[in-house]
Design a protein around this motif. Sequence first.
Motif, PDB file in Angstrom:
ATOM      1  N   MET A 406      63.648  49.988  29.381  1.00  0.00           N
ATOM      2  CA  MET A 406      63.533  51.429  29.651  1.00  0.00           C
ATOM      3  C   MET A 406      63.089  52.165  28.380  1.00  0.00           C
ATOM      4  SD  MET A 406      66.561  54.153  30.512  1.00  0.00           S
ATOM      5  CE  MET A 406      67.042  54.133  28.781  1.00  0.00           C
ATOM      6  N   VAL A 407      63.713  51.817  27.231  1.00  0.00           N
ATOM      7  CA  VAL A 407      63.323  52.425  25.948  1.00  0.00           C
ATOM      8  C   VAL A 407      61.865  52.097  25.640  1.00  0.00           C
ATOM      9  CG1 VAL A 407      63.740  52.394  23.454  1.00  0.00           C
ATOM     10  CG2 VAL A 407      65.672  52.367  25.040  1.00  0.00           C
ATOM     11  N   PHE A 408      61.473  50.865  25.922  1.00  0.00           N
ATOM     12  CA  PHE A 408      60.093  50.445  25.640  1.00  0.00           C
ATOM     13  C   PHE A 408      59.093  51.227  26.495  1.00  0.00           C
ATOM     14  CE2 PHE A 408      56.453  47.660  26.556  1.00  0.00           C
ATOM     15  CZ  PHE A 408      55.985  47.458  25.272  1.00  0.00           C
ATOM     16  N   ARG A 409      59.425  51.425  27.760  1.00  0.00           N
ATOM     17  CA  ARG A 409      58.515  52.144  28.667  1.00  0.00           C
ATOM     18  C   ARG A 409      58.353  53.609  28.254  1.00  0.00           C
ATOM     19  NH1 ARG A 409      61.278  49.110  32.681  1.00  0.00           N
ATOM     20  NH2 ARG A 409      62.653  50.897  33.070  1.00  0.00           N
ATOM     21  N   GLU A 410      59.380  54.169  27.620  1.00  0.00           N
ATOM     22  CA  GLU A 410      59.355  55.591  27.265  1.00  0.00           C
ATOM     23  C   GLU A 410      58.685  55.872  25.925  1.00  0.00           C
ATOM     24  OE1 GLU A 410      63.420  56.722  27.321  1.00  0.00           O
ATOM     25  OE2 GLU A 410      63.533  56.890  29.512  1.00  0.00           O
ATOM     26  N   MET A 411      58.187  54.842  25.259  1.00  0.00           N
ATOM     27  CA  MET A 411      57.630  55.066  23.914  1.00  0.00           C
ATOM     28  C   MET A 411      56.360  55.912  23.995  1.00  0.00           C
ATOM     29  SD  MET A 411      55.984  51.425  22.784  1.00  0.00           S
ATOM     30  CE  MET A 411      54.743  50.551  23.757  1.00  0.00           C
ATOM     31  N   ASP A 412      56.232  56.782  22.988  1.00  0.00           N
ATOM     32  CA  ASP A 412      55.084  57.685  22.915  1.00  0.00           C
ATOM     33  C   ASP A 412      53.873  56.994  22.297  1.00  0.00           C
ATOM     34  OD1 ASP A 412      56.701  59.748  23.909  1.00  0.00           O
ATOM     35  OD2 ASP A 412      57.476  60.158  21.904  1.00  0.00           O
ATOM     36  N   ASN A 413      54.140  56.260  21.212  1.00  0.00           N
ATOM     37  CA  ASN A 413      53.042  55.613  20.484  1.00  0.00           C
ATOM     38  C   ASN A 413      52.893  54.179  20.964  1.00  0.00           C
ATOM     39  OD1 ASN A 413      51.090  54.807  18.708  1.00  0.00           O
ATOM     40  ND2 ASN A 413      52.410  54.841  16.889  1.00  0.00           N
ATOM     41  N   ILE A 414      51.987  53.968  21.919  1.00  0.00           N
ATOM     42  CA  ILE A 414      51.810  52.645  22.505  1.00  0.00           C
ATOM     43  C   ILE A 414      51.159  51.676  21.519  1.00  0.00           C
ATOM     44  CG2 ILE A 414      49.493  52.990  23.465  1.00  0.00           C
ATOM     45  CD1 ILE A 414      50.526  51.585  26.009  1.00  0.00           C
ATOM     46  N   LYS A 415      50.610  52.204  20.432  1.00  0.00           N
ATOM     47  CA  LYS A 415      49.911  51.361  19.458  1.00  0.00           C
ATOM     48  C   LYS A 415      50.839  50.776  18.404  1.00  0.00           C
ATOM     49  CE  LYS A 415      45.795  52.127  21.192  1.00  0.00           C
ATOM     50  NZ  LYS A 415      45.021  51.048  21.833  1.00  0.00           N
ATOM     51  N   ASN A 416      52.103  51.169  18.410  1.00  0.00           N
ATOM     52  CA  ASN A 416      53.022  50.687  17.388  1.00  0.00           C
ATOM     53  C   ASN A 416      53.442  49.243  17.667  1.00  0.00           C
ATOM     54  OD1 ASN A 416      56.107  50.405  16.417  1.00  0.00           O
ATOM     55  ND2 ASN A 416      54.936  51.676  15.010  1.00  0.00           N
ATOM     56  N   LEU A 417      53.024  48.333  16.787  1.00  0.00           N
ATOM     57  CA  LEU A 417      53.278  46.910  17.000  1.00  0.00           C
ATOM     58  C   LEU A 417      54.746  46.550  16.835  1.00  0.00           C
ATOM     59  CD1 LEU A 417      50.203  45.334  15.166  1.00  0.00           C
ATOM     60  CD2 LEU A 417      50.547  45.570  17.610  1.00  0.00           C
ATOM     61  N   GLY A 418      55.473  47.309  15.991  1.00  0.00           N
ATOM     62  CA  GLY A 418      56.881  47.001  15.764  1.00  0.00           C
ATOM     63  C   GLY A 418      57.705  47.091  17.039  1.00  0.00           C
ATOM     64  N   THR A 419      57.411  48.069  17.883  1.00  0.00           N
ATOM     65  CA  THR A 419      58.142  48.227  19.138  1.00  0.00           C
ATOM     66  C   THR A 419      57.820  47.091  20.101  1.00  0.00           C
ATOM     67  OG1 THR A 419      57.801  50.601  18.794  1.00  0.00           O
ATOM     68  CG2 THR A 419      58.761  49.938  20.883  1.00  0.00           C
ATOM     69  N   TRP A 420      56.548  46.694  20.157  1.00  0.00           N
ATOM     70  CA  TRP A 420      56.168  45.554  21.001  1.00  0.00           C
ATOM     71  C   TRP A 420      56.880  44.287  20.539  1.00  0.00           C
ATOM     72  CZ3 TRP A 420      52.787  45.550  25.246  1.00  0.00           C
ATOM     73  CH2 TRP A 420      52.120  46.753  25.495  1.00  0.00           C
ATOM     74  N   ALA A 421      56.903  44.085  19.224  1.00  0.00           N
ATOM     75  CA  ALA A 421      57.556  42.894  18.676  1.00  0.00           C
ATOM     76  C   ALA A 421      59.039  42.872  19.026  1.00  0.00           C
ATOM     77  CB  ALA A 421      57.363  42.844  17.162  1.00  0.00           C
ATOM     78  N   ALA A 422      59.702  44.035  18.933  1.00  0.00           N
ATOM     79  CA  ALA A 422      61.126  44.128  19.260  1.00  0.00           C
ATOM     80  C   ALA A 422      61.380  43.773  20.725  1.00  0.00           C
ATOM     81  CB  ALA A 422      61.647  45.526  18.947  1.00  0.00           C
ATOM     82  N   MET A 423      60.503  44.262  21.621  1.00  0.00           N
ATOM     83  CA  MET A 423      60.687  44.012  23.050  1.00  0.00           C
ATOM     84  C   MET A 423      60.435  42.537  23.383  1.00  0.00           C
ATOM     85  SD  MET A 423      61.621  45.661  25.735  1.00  0.00           S
ATOM     86  CE  MET A 423      62.502  44.291  26.445  1.00  0.00           C
ATOM     87  N   ILE A 424      59.389  41.964  22.802  1.00  0.00           N
ATOM     88  CA  ILE A 424      59.105  40.543  23.043  1.00  0.00           C
ATOM     89  C   ILE A 424      60.250  39.683  22.513  1.00  0.00           C
ATOM     90  CG2 ILE A 424      57.571  38.627  22.409  1.00  0.00           C
ATOM     91  CD1 ILE A 424      55.251  40.636  22.466  1.00  0.00           C
ATOM     92  N   SER A 425      60.753  40.028  21.321  1.00  0.00           N
ATOM     93  CA  SER A 425      61.870  39.287  20.737  1.00  0.00           C
ATOM     94  C   SER A 425      63.117  39.393  21.605  1.00  0.00           C
ATOM     95  CB  SER A 425      62.156  39.818  19.330  1.00  0.00           C
ATOM     96  OG  SER A 425      63.277  39.191  18.772  1.00  0.00           O
ATOM     97  N   ALA A 426      63.378  40.595  22.142  1.00  0.00           N
ATOM     98  CA  ALA A 426      64.546  40.794  23.007  1.00  0.00           C
ATOM     99  C   ALA A 426      64.458  39.920  24.253  1.00  0.00           C
ATOM    100  CB  ALA A 426      64.650  42.265  23.403  1.00  0.00           C
ATOM    101  N   LEU A 427      63.286  39.866  24.856  1.00  0.00           N
ATOM    102  CA  LEU A 427      63.098  39.039  26.055  1.00  0.00           C
ATOM    103  C   LEU A 427      63.191  37.557  25.711  1.00  0.00           C
ATOM    104  CD1 LEU A 427      60.165  41.017  27.704  1.00  0.00           C
ATOM    105  CD2 LEU A 427      62.520  40.908  28.520  1.00  0.00           C
ATOM    106  N   ALA A 428      62.678  37.180  24.542  1.00  0.00           N
ATOM    107  CA  ALA A 428      62.723  35.771  24.126  1.00  0.00           C
ATOM    108  C   ALA A 428      64.167  35.327  23.889  1.00  0.00           C
ATOM    109  CB  ALA A 428      61.893  35.575  22.868  1.00  0.00           C
ATOM    110  N   GLN A 429      64.972  36.186  23.259  1.00  0.00           N
ATOM    111  CA  GLN A 429      66.363  35.845  22.977  1.00  0.00           C
ATOM    112  C   GLN A 429      67.181  35.704  24.254  1.00  0.00           C
ATOM    113  OE1 GLN A 429      67.762  38.859  20.281  1.00  0.00           O
ATOM    114  NE2 GLN A 429      66.402  38.207  18.633  1.00  0.00           N
ATOM    115  N   LYS A 430      66.789  36.431  25.282  1.00  0.00           N
ATOM    116  CA  LYS A 430      67.506  36.352  26.555  1.00  0.00           C
ATOM    117  C   LYS A 430      66.876  35.327  27.506  1.00  0.00           C
ATOM    118  CE  LYS A 430      70.658  39.246  25.535  1.00  0.00           C
ATOM    119  NZ  LYS A 430      72.044  38.777  25.371  1.00  0.00           N
ATOM    120  N   LYS A 431      66.002  34.482  26.935  1.00  0.00           N
ATOM    121  CA  LYS A 431      65.367  33.394  27.694  1.00  0.00           C
ATOM    122  C   LYS A 431      64.530  33.898  28.872  1.00  0.00           C
ATOM    123  CE  LYS A 431      67.603  30.590  24.988  1.00  0.00           C
ATOM    124  NZ  LYS A 431      66.892  29.968  23.859  1.00  0.00           N
TER     125      LYS A 431
END
Length: 894
Positions: A406-431
């Motif tokens: 939900m936080v990821f979908r609400e982001m204003d700056n879609i170009k920020n790679l740090g937010t993408w990395a955080a979301m991918i990492s979160a999904l990876a950690q939860k398998k």
Amino acid sequence: MNSMIHQKFQTRISVSAHKFISSLAVVAENPSNFYGRQDPNLSPFNPFHFFNDYAKSRWYTIKDTKMMHAHLIKTDVLHSDIFVTNSLMDWYCKSAAMGDALRLFDKISHPNIISWNIIISGYNNNLLFDCSWRIFCRMYLSGFDPNQFTYGSVLSACAALQSPVSGKQVYSLALKNGLYSNGYVRAGMIDLFAKCCSFEDALRVFHDFLCENVVCWNSIISGAVRNGENWVALDIFCQMCRGFLVPNSFTFSSILTACAKVEELEMGKGFQGWAIKCGAGEDVFVGTAIIDLYAKCGDMDEAVKEFWRMPNRNVVSWTTIITGFVQKDDSISALQFFKEMRTIREEINNYTVTSVLTACAKSAMFEEAIQIHSWIVKAGFHSDSSVRASLINMYSKIGAVDLSEMVFREMDNIKNLGTWAAMISALAQKKSSRRAIELFQRMFREDLKPDKFCSSSVLSIVDCLIFGRQIHCYALKTGLAFDVSVGSSLFTMYSKCGSLKESYEVFEQMLNKDNVSWASMIAGFTEHGYGDQAILLFREMLFEETRLDEMTITAILTACSSLHSLQKGKEIHGYALRAGVGKEILVGGALVTMYSKCGALDLARRVFDMMPQKDHVSCSSLVSGYAHSGYIEEALLLFHEIQMAGLGIDSFTISSVLGAVALLNRSNIGIQLHTHVTKLGLDLEVSVGSSLVTMYSKCGSIEDCRKVFDQIEKPDLIGWTAMIVSYAQHGKGAEALRLYELMKEEGIKPDSVTFVGVLSACSHNGLVEEGYFHLNSMTKDYGIEPGYRHYACMVDLLGRSGRLEEAKRFINNMPIEPDALVWGTLLAACKVHGDIELGRLAAKKVFELEPCDSGAYVSLSNICADVGQWEEVLKIRSLMNGTGVRKEPGWSFV
């Protein structure tokens, strides 16, 4: 109250500034007053004093500066006095009005060196480093000679732009102009190299010329700390002190940070005392570094005392103490300090917020996490990319990945790679492999280039070799493959996908290998059964003079365990002690495991008893070691000791104890343990459930096996395999095969052990064609090469079905040389069907491979006895006596 004081302070400064402007307006209306022509009592107008008094106010606004500019235009002072023009331009720079400053600069007919320096440093101070570089180039092309301050400013701009090439050109020009010994210029070059990850070049510049300027020493010390060369920083500081240079507050803050990073508390205390003696103890940056020192060394009580002793605290001080509590895993104290910050209306920045979010990243703090999130939205930090990434990570850690999304979908700056990395990492950690990969692929559709964090995170969950190779190609194309984190993730991915050759190729191509890389590659060799290669790689690592840490030691000890190499294990133990990591909990557990698997239980117990803190790994390893070596009572006694000592029982220890009970074949003890496990709430754990299945199977209760298996919420591969093997061992082949099909429907891929159970099930049911199908499926569908146990199962299947000649042909056509197990299985089938000729052949092969195998002699003797060839029986018995082979007497628990 604080805001009221701040408001009064602003008003007072503003009034003071307007007084200057008003006085200037009066002077502008009566120019003669500048020179005191009408009133001899009036002192002449002194521009230096006037602008100096205004500068002391330290309050610059674009409005006041423009009013000052307007009044000065009415006089000739602005155009005739370069000091006045430079001062006004400096005010524009400090008011962040760089456009106005540049227009004023362009109107100066003959700018001096101060004019150029003001506009260059103004661009630097406003983070417009490109403009600073362009002004310097314009200055140089106009034939103006820069001075030491010019060079220092433009070198700072090059450092910020990460442009060492431009910096080298500037430095060369400074050397050409005779400024090679100037400390300000050399400090700028040192800082440039240190920030551009070329610390060796920074050291070279530092050592080029003996410097007695403390600025140079501060630059190299802070550069060393920034590049992780903390011991080098400490050594240079000692050299500085021997040269009779007096450290200042910048020196102390850097050197205390170095002590904090290497956790040298006593040394840091000495520097703290020195800082107090030098009068730097009250400096806010030194005080903050002292807090950080105590926090990183784990002494939070002293850190809090130092915090409250500080005469002045800033946002960095508060953030440091909060971060210290977070590192100490004391979330309550961290939140209390944050609450105090808000109460006194202290400034809060994004670093403070990210630290607080880390404190809330616990499942037990869900409500606090929601409250902090609400405050973040209210305070306006929600748009900050680092805060958004921390929010995603926090919700992931507390198990609310849907809120992360939900936080990821609400982001204003879609170009920020740090937010993408955080979301991918979160999904990876939860398998959530599928969703993580979909998000990674979406980045390309959004015209984004995944960075090293995105790539390494998605590689950690890739189990498809083709897709992994595609990411590898992308990493090579973009240069990410040369990053140590991406390189490590790449060769780990190849290893996990079964391609050890490609894994090692990637590892060899890595230019910079850290301890994680070495440890991961050593572990990869070990997991694939190449323990010897792991040992060789460890030796190569020693030649590279890489500093050993607990991760590497643990990986190589695991290799020694797999090889059952006690001698090498002892050598590694010696390395660990010399490296100072022999007493680490992780290393201690690995040592206990190694000694246990090598049969040196006395040494394992000695290491276990000497460990200052015992973890679950060491406990379960020793229990398992006792069990596998046949010391079942010792295993159970140790388990009892662990309970009495209050060390806590986890699923690994329970699994080891259940394994011991399975070997003991005592169902009454197993039932008691099962009851105890249920009381502890561990009965639903996958590893415990699998061990219970095996235990009940060994004790002969297949019904209890199935009951335990059905209670496991999400069985893993080990659980499914344990149940399949149990069915097969109890002659329930049809049930085993049905369970195997159900496992595949659940999306779980079988391994080599699973196929042993499947082929055994086919053997018990006489399903020859199905057996061939599953044997071929191993290689064709799952890339698993059959081993001796799989071929032995097929020989047993053919033997049970009476197809002995076919079994013989199957053995002769095996891609690997048959071992004693395969020939022994054929010999057992020959005994059942009374085939004496083929039995003799099989027995001969067994005698050649394992001359001391008494079972083969007995089987051949029994075959001969069954067909009445008693002379052959006597020959075989005499052959046994001649070779010294003795038949083990039978025994039973009954």
